[in-house]
Design a protein around this motif. Structure first.
Motif, short mmCIF file in Angstrom:
data_model
loop_
_atom_site.label_atom_id
_atom_site.label_comp_id
_atom_site.label_asym_id
_atom_site.label_seq_id
_atom_site.Cartn_x
_atom_site.Cartn_y
_atom_site.Cartn_z
N ASP A 29 0.80 -1.13 -0.03
CA ASP A 29 -0.10 0.10 0.02
C ASP A 29 0.80 1.18 0.10
N PHE A 30 1.94 1.34 0.81
CA PHE A 30 2.92 2.22 0.76
C PHE A 30 3.37 2.74 -0.65
N ASP A 31 3.88 1.44 -1.30
CA ASP A 31 4.46 1.55 -2.62
C ASP A 31 3.33 2.32 -3.77
N GLU A 32 2.40 1.92 -3.31
CA GLU A 32 1.04 2.25 -4.30
C GLU A 32 1.10 3.76 -4.18
N ALA A 33 1.04 4.13 -2.73
CA ALA A 33 0.73 5.60 -2.61
C ALA A 33 2.02 6.49 -3.09
N LEU A 34 3.26 6.09 -3.06
CA LEU A 34 4.28 6.75 -3.49
C LEU A 34 4.25 6.63 -5.09
N ALA A 35 3.73 5.58 -5.64
CA ALA A 35 3.82 5.50 -7.21
C ALA A 35 2.89 6.44 -7.56
N THR A 36 1.70 6.96 -6.79
CA THR A 36 0.72 7.78 -7.28
C THR A 36 1.27 9.12 -7.12
N LEU A 37 2.00 9.38 -6.07
CA LEU A 37 2.46 10.81 -5.98
C LEU A 37 3.61 10.99 -6.89
N ASP A 38 4.34 10.03 -7.37
CA ASP A 38 5.64 10.13 -8.32
C ASP A 38 4.80 10.26 -9.74
N ARG A 39 3.70 9.84 -10.15
CA ARG A 39 3.01 9.99 -11.19
C ARG A 39 2.43 11.17 -11.36
N ARG A 40 2.03 11.73 -10.18
CA ARG A 40 1.45 13.13 -10.05
C ARG A 40 2.42 14.32 -10.41
N PHE A 41 3.53 13.84 -9.82
CA PHE A 41 4.72 15.00 -9.87
C PHE A 41 5.27 14.84 -11.16
N THR A 42 5.33 13.76 -12.01
CA THR A 42 5.86 13.44 -13.50
C THR A 42 4.76 14.33 -14.49
N GLU A 43 3.55 14.11 -14.10
CA GLU A 43 2.57 14.77 -15.00
C GLU A 43 2.48 16.38 -14.79
N ALA A 44 2.89 17.08 -13.80
CA ALA A 44 2.92 18.23 -13.47
C ALA A 44 4.27 18.97 -13.70
N THR A 45 5.30 18.20 -14.27
CA THR A 45 6.54 18.85 -14.37
C THR A 45 7.10 18.29 -15.70
N VAL A 46 8.26 18.80 -16.08
CA VAL A 46 9.05 18.79 -17.22
C VAL A 46 10.59 18.41 -17.09
N ASP A 47 11.20 17.45 -17.79
CA ASP A 47 12.36 16.97 -17.69
C ASP A 47 13.35 18.19 -18.33
N ASP A 48 14.13 18.80 -17.57
CA ASP A 48 15.20 20.00 -18.18
C ASP A 48 16.34 19.50 -17.85
N GLY A 49 16.67 18.28 -17.53
CA GLY A 49 18.04 17.68 -17.12
C GLY A 49 18.62 18.15 -15.71
N GLY A 50 17.76 18.78 -15.07
CA GLY A 50 18.37 19.53 -13.78
C GLY A 50 18.71 21.01 -13.97
N GLN A 51 18.67 21.48 -15.09
CA GLN A 51 19.50 22.48 -15.46
C GLN A 51 19.35 23.86 -14.64
N ALA A 52 17.93 23.83 -14.38
CA ALA A 52 17.19 25.06 -13.65
C ALA A 52 17.52 25.06 -12.17
N LEU A 53 17.67 24.10 -11.67
CA LEU A 53 17.72 23.70 -10.40
C LEU A 53 19.36 23.96 -9.77
N THR A 54 20.09 23.24 -10.86
CA THR A 54 21.56 23.05 -10.77
C THR A 54 22.20 24.86 -10.87
#
Length: 216
Positions: free
Chosen positions: A143-168
């Protein structure tokens, strides 16, 4: 000590209200009678305030942390994990990750911006979940893994992959994990209030010397 407050109403003439004014100041408890209220001094506000044009402008991250976000997924583990060794830490850390995901989905409330240092700190919670999840017993782990996977999916859907350039560019080197390479568009710190006034001068030049020795 220093306090951060969200005052709903502008600092100005009585009866003149213009929404929430986020301010940071100092509270002085000493040098007052017992029946007198604490004395607060406003040191900075996030945006110009009608009726008080001379107040310094500065970002106040403390306001963000005080703004509660709902955490229904992680709340469901508070009871079942409280007696499990390391379980409370896992539930709290999952909650910290859920707070970030919900906040970015909603456009970075309360003011629509988020500092890069805080963003890095929340991603570090996601790092911690990698090892904390391994300590959860098998009956609860699924159940914990499922909850974490749900949050990871929501995070992915709301963000873009910039290679970490902006944060770096703002915080330096970052770990080589997929969540560190993702960020929202526009960047959450793009509209972060810029320091102006007395606070900005103090940050640039340091405190002004009075020429007198401080009391011990």
């Amino acid at each position: 000590g220093t306090v951060s407050v969200a005052h709903h109403g502008s600092v100005g003439p009585p009866g003149h209200r213009e929404g929430a004014v986020h301010a940071q100041g100092t509270c002085r408890e000493h040098d007052r009678e017992d029946d007198e209220p604490p004395f607060y001094r406003i040191d900075a506000v996030e945006h110009p305030v009608a009726g008080a044009p001379g107040l310094p402008i500065a970002a106040i991250p403390g306001i963000i942390n005080d703004y509660r976000m709902p955490t229904p997924l992680s709340d469901g583990f508070d009871e079942v994990l409280k007696t499990v060794p390391g379980g409370r830490a896992a539930a709290n850390t999952l909650g910290a990750w859920e707070i970030l995901v919900t906040r970015l989905e909603r456009g970075w409330p309360p003011d629509g911006w988020y500092p890069p240092e805080e963003y890095r700190a929340r991603l570090e919670y996601r790092d911690d979940l990698v090892t904390l999840a391994d300590e959860i017993p098998a009956p609860i782990r699924a159940d914990f893994d499922e909850a974490l996977a749900t949050l990871d999916r929501r995070f992915t859907e709301a963000t873009v992959d910039d290679g970490g350039q902006a944060l770096t560019s703002r915080v330096g080197s970052i770990p080589d994990r997929w969540w560190w390479r993702r960020i929202t568009e526009p960047l959450p710190w793009l509209t972060m209030p810029k320091s102006k006034g007395r606070k900005a001068r103090a940050e640039k030049h340091g405190p002004r010397s009075t020429g007198r020795r401080a009391k011990d």
